[in-house]
Design an enzyme around this catalytic site. Structure first.
Site, PDB file in Angstrom:
ATOM      1  N   ARG A  62      14.233 -31.314 -72.862  1.00 17.66           N
ATOM      2  CA  ARG A  62      13.995 -31.189 -74.317  1.00 17.66           C
ATOM      3  C   ARG A  62      12.726 -30.372 -74.474  1.00 17.66           C
ATOM      4  NH1 ARG A  62      12.770 -30.787 -78.893  1.00 17.66           N
ATOM      5  NH2 ARG A  62      13.153 -32.160 -80.642  1.00 17.66           N
ATOM      6  N   GLU A  66      19.768 -29.032 -86.037  1.00 21.24           N
ATOM      7  CA  GLU A  66      20.927 -29.607 -85.352  1.00 21.24           C
ATOM      8  C   GLU A  66      22.089 -28.606 -85.416  1.00 21.24           C
ATOM      9  OE1 GLU A  66      20.941 -32.564 -83.663  1.00 21.24           O
ATOM     10  OE2 GLU A  66      18.814 -32.604 -84.123  1.00 21.24           O
ATOM     11  N   ARG A  77      15.312 -37.842 -71.149  1.00 21.37           N
ATOM     12  CA  ARG A  77      15.183 -36.401 -70.942  1.00 21.37           C
ATOM     13  C   ARG A  77      13.740 -36.073 -70.582  1.00 21.37           C
ATOM     14  NH1 ARG A  77      17.457 -34.678 -76.785  1.00 21.37           N
ATOM     15  NH2 ARG A  77      15.675 -35.997 -77.250  1.00 21.37           N
TER      16      ARG A  77
END
Length: 157
Positions: free
Chosen positions: A49, A57, A91
């Site tokens: 990330r 998004e 992540r």
């Protein structure tokens, strides 16, 4: 007490050293503008990330454009990532350095395809890059009222 203090001091600085490491690998997947998967030198998949930014998004305006921007710059490329931390989803969160030496996190901000994620980063440089993109009406800043991804996610849930 002296040994306890020394132990805490050691653990604190060891944790910082571990959190700020570099990994190198080939990008094998682009989830969206700010999330990629790479195959590291040990053939392990790492979901990364991008630190300090938040792209729209996929279903938001400019979401697919941000994803394509990221793909054009790093898909199937060998990149370096400075890992800053891990997030609650497991992540790795980091700064992506492209094969040409450019910082992908900054490039997305410059192009107006990401917000500076102030909840996690307070750097003046990222704030300035976002402000400049807004002033020049680049990318999503062409819209009258772009909706920040964290607000979009909150209302989509």
């Amino acid at each position: 007490m002296k040994y306890i203090t020394s132990g805490i001091f050691f653990l604190f600085f060891t944790t910082i050293a571990i959190c700020q490491t570099w990994v190198t690998g080939k990008v094998i997947r682009i989830a969206d503008g700010d999330t990629i998967t790479l195959l590291d030198e040990n053939k392990q998949q790492l979901k990364i990330r991008l630190y300090g930014i938040d792209c729209p998004e996929r279903r938001q305006d400019y979401g697919m454009i941000a994803r394509q921007f990221t793909a054009d710059r790093c898909f199937r490329q060998v990149i370096r990532v400075e890992i800053k931390q891990a997030d609650r989803y497991g992540r790795k969160v980091g700064i992506v350095i492209l094969p040409n030496g450019k910082n992908l996190n900054k490039e997305l901000l410059k192009a107006g395809l990401a917000w500076h994620y102030l909840s996690f980063d307070h750097s003046k440089e990222f704030a300035d890059l976002e402000r400049n993109a807004k002033q020049k009406r680049r990318g999503l800043w062409r819209m009258n009222k772009p909706v920040a991804p964290w607000l979009y996610r909150k209302h989509a849930a």
